[in-house]
Design a protein around this motif. Sequence first.
Motif, PDB file in Angstrom:
ATOM      1  N   LEU A   1       0.827  -1.207   0.000  1.00 23.10           N
ATOM      2  CA  LEU A   1       0.000   0.000   0.000  1.00 23.10           C
ATOM      3  C   LEU A   1       0.859   1.254   0.000  1.00 23.10           C
ATOM      4  N   PHE A   2       2.022   1.130   0.603  1.00 24.76           N
ATOM      5  CA  PHE A   2       2.977   2.244   0.662  1.00 24.76           C
ATOM      6  C   PHE A   2       4.376   1.680   0.561  1.00 24.76           C
ATOM      7  N   CYS A   3       5.204   2.310  -0.258  1.00 28.56           N
ATOM      8  CA  CYS A   3       6.609   1.900  -0.336  1.00 28.56           C
ATOM      9  C   CYS A   3       7.441   3.057  -0.871  1.00 28.56           C
ATOM     10  N   ASN A   4       8.309   3.563  -0.016  1.00 27.10           N
ATOM     11  CA  ASN A   4       9.320   4.549  -0.423  1.00 27.10           C
ATOM     12  C   ASN A   4       8.732   5.814  -1.042  1.00 27.10           C
ATOM     13  N   TRP A   5       7.590   6.254  -0.509  1.00 28.61           N
ATOM     14  CA  TRP A   5       7.022   7.544  -0.910  1.00 28.61           C
ATOM     15  C   TRP A   5       6.832   7.622  -2.429  1.00 28.61           C
ATOM     16  N   GLN A   6       6.458   6.466  -3.000  1.00 23.16           N
ATOM     17  CA  GLN A   6       6.235   6.368  -4.453  1.00 23.16           C
ATOM     18  C   GLN A   6       7.457   6.844  -5.241  1.00 23.16           C
ATOM     19  N   THR A   7       8.622   6.528  -4.708  1.00 21.39           N
ATOM     20  CA  THR A   7       9.893   6.914  -5.323  1.00 21.39           C
ATOM     21  C   THR A   7      10.748   5.668  -5.509  1.00 21.39           C
ATOM     22  N   SER A   8      11.465   5.587  -6.602  1.00 21.37           N
ATOM     23  CA  SER A   8      12.356   4.457  -6.823  1.00 21.37           C
ATOM     24  C   SER A   8      13.396   4.401  -5.704  1.00 21.37           C
ATOM     25  N   TRP A   9      13.694   3.187  -5.241  1.00 22.64           N
ATOM     26  CA  TRP A   9      14.621   3.035  -4.116  1.00 22.64           C
ATOM     27  C   TRP A   9      15.965   3.662  -4.415  1.00 22.64           C
ATOM     28  N   TRP A  10      16.435   3.537  -5.651  1.00 20.67           N
ATOM     29  CA  TRP A  10      17.760   4.050  -5.990  1.00 20.67           C
ATOM     30  C   TRP A  10      17.796   5.576  -5.997  1.00 20.67           C
ATOM     31  N   LYS A  11      16.658   6.213  -6.240  1.00 24.72           N
ATOM     32  CA  LYS A  11      16.618   7.680  -6.163  1.00 24.72           C
ATOM     33  C   LYS A  11      16.764   8.141  -4.714  1.00 24.72           C
ATOM     34  N   ILE A  12      16.188   7.402  -3.793  1.00 25.16           N
ATOM     35  CA  ILE A  12      16.345   7.741  -2.380  1.00 25.16           C
ATOM     36  C   ILE A  12      17.784   7.493  -1.947  1.00 25.16           C
ATOM     37  N   ARG A  13      18.359   6.384  -2.379  1.00 23.34           N
ATOM     38  CA  ARG A  13      19.775   6.120  -2.084  1.00 23.34           C
ATOM     39  C   ARG A  13      20.649   7.252  -2.601  1.00 23.34           C
ATOM     40  N   ASP A  14      20.408   7.677  -3.834  1.00 23.43           N
ATOM     41  CA  ASP A  14      21.203   8.770  -4.409  1.00 23.43           C
ATOM     42  C   ASP A  14      21.005  10.064  -3.637  1.00 23.43           C
ATOM     43  N   ALA A  15      19.780  10.301  -3.170  1.00 25.45           N
ATOM     44  CA  ALA A  15      19.503  11.517  -2.393  1.00 25.45           C
ATOM     45  C   ALA A  15      20.237  11.485  -1.055  1.00 25.45           C
ATOM     46  N   ILE A  16      20.322  10.317  -0.450  1.00 26.69           N
ATOM     47  CA  ILE A  16      21.075  10.174   0.801  1.00 26.69           C
ATOM     48  C   ILE A  16      22.543  10.500   0.571  1.00 26.69           C
ATOM     49  N   GLU A  17      23.109   9.926  -0.473  1.00 24.80           N
ATOM     50  CA  GLU A  17      24.520  10.162  -0.765  1.00 24.80           C
ATOM     51  C   GLU A  17      24.777  11.630  -1.112  1.00 24.80           C
ATOM     52  N   GLU A  18      23.868  12.230  -1.859  1.00 24.02           N
ATOM     53  CA  GLU A  18      24.023  13.647  -2.216  1.00 24.02           C
ATOM     54  C   GLU A  18      23.962  14.530  -0.976  1.00 24.02           C
ATOM     55  N   HIS A  19      23.017  14.215  -0.072  1.00 19.91           N
ATOM     56  CA  HIS A  19      22.900  14.980   1.174  1.00 19.91           C
ATOM     57  C   HIS A  19      24.174  14.867   1.999  1.00 19.91           C
ATOM     58  N   MET A  20      24.752  13.692   2.057  1.00 22.11           N
ATOM     59  CA  MET A  20      25.978  13.490   2.821  1.00 22.11           C
ATOM     60  C   MET A  20      27.135  14.262   2.212  1.00 22.11           C
ATOM     61  N   MET A  21      27.271  14.207   0.904  1.00 25.24           N
ATOM     62  CA  MET A  21      28.365  14.923   0.237  1.00 25.24           C
ATOM     63  C   MET A  21      28.247  16.429   0.423  1.00 25.24           C
ATOM     64  N   GLU A  22      27.047  16.939   0.282  1.00 22.80           N
ATOM     65  CA  GLU A  22      26.845  18.386   0.350  1.00 22.80           C
ATOM     66  C   GLU A  22      27.044  18.946   1.746  1.00 22.80           C
ATOM     67  N   ASN A  23      26.846  18.099   2.774  1.00 27.58           N
ATOM     68  CA  ASN A  23      26.886  18.601   4.150  1.00 27.58           C
ATOM     69  C   ASN A  23      28.037  18.039   4.976  1.00 27.58           C
ATOM     70  N   GLY A  24      28.958  17.354   4.321  1.00 26.15           N
ATOM     71  CA  GLY A  24      30.147  16.877   5.016  1.00 26.15           C
ATOM     72  C   GLY A  24      29.923  15.722   5.959  1.00 26.15           C
ATOM     73  N   HIS A  25      28.869  14.943   5.724  1.00 25.90           N
ATOM     74  CA  HIS A  25      28.592  13.794   6.568  1.00 25.90           C
ATOM     75  C   HIS A  25      29.325  12.564   6.044  1.00 25.90           C
ATOM     76  N   TYR A  26      29.691  11.665   6.946  1.00 28.53           N
ATOM     77  CA  TYR A  26      30.232  10.371   6.534  1.00 28.53           C
ATOM     78  C   TYR A  26      30.095   9.383   7.684  1.00 28.53           C
ATOM     79  N   GLN A  27      30.114   8.133   7.363  1.00 26.34           N
ATOM     80  CA  GLN A  27      29.950   7.064   8.342  1.00 26.34           C
ATOM     81  C   GLN A  27      31.047   7.135   9.407  1.00 26.34           C
TER      82      GLN A  27
END
Length: 318
Positions: free
Chosen positions: A274-300
């Motif tokens: 009924l709901f999965c990933n805000w109707q967004t492809s999983w890889w787009k969310i993965r890419d958004a996570i990585e982009e957010h980390m790069m832009e803001n200096g985050h890392y594991q």
Amino acid sequence: MTERLYYKYSDYLKERYGEKVYKLPINLDLTCPNRDGTAGYGGCIFCSDVGTGFESLSNQLSVKEQLDQNKDYIAQKYHAHKFIAYFQNYTNTYMPLARFKQVMYEAVGEDIVEIAVSTRPDCIQDDYLQILADLKQKHGIHITVELGLQTVNYHTLDKIERGHSLAEFIDGVLRIKRYGFQVCTHMILNLPWDEDRDILEGAKILAALDVDQIKLHSLYIARHTPMAKQYLNGDITIISKEAYIKRVVLFLEHTQQQVAIQRLVSRAPEEETLFCNWQTSWWKIRDAIEEHMMENGHYQGRQCGFKNGATLTSKFSC
């Protein structure tokens, strides 16, 4: 030194085995103690009748038949030569000891470099671990045990009718570690009752236990489940995609750098949810996570400095 954003599971496998390695899912004819009345009835409220085996082969096929069919497909598509036999669906230690030994040994093959066993924290027992230890010693094969925890908030564990508490998870990890096996933990980062503080504490507990691998999930609402009824009735709400991305980053920053991250986002077929990933492809969310980390200096691992008496270090170090 340039920090990597996070330690990808694919990089970990290449470093460990010298080349790409692919998981071959195995689906056994099993149930779960949270379904048959031992720990509960009906399973976790988010779990569908097929468990997590959306893409698995029939459980009426033998272990070898499933491995051979999956191997033929993946080997041709990806030119793979090394594989992990992945006992994926339901609770793969929830069976008689003799049968467990039989199916584990059936998975051994010259191109199988690892056996991964997915199970529940309350189904970890020394007798079963010893079978895996004997198999490892005899065949020189690596062993990983995957434990579904989902959250460290015991109130939420009760609400999702998980059938175990945090204590069973801690006991399971400590037992597995004594045998020298890798531990992978599954966590859902957007359960309706959890807050950011729960996500932070989850990351820190896994770091304190020296978990080796982590698989992060975004909650999806499977059809015909108790959670589906809650969702349709408006009894639960799911955080926004942007909030989920921030939770993933928060979790990763408090995760040790050497921990391999198997996944950042769940995957499930649209027709089953009924709901999965805000109707967004999983890889787009993965890419958004990585982009957010790069832009803001985050890392594991950037904020994973709480172990070994960190307060003393900050107060009295030279």
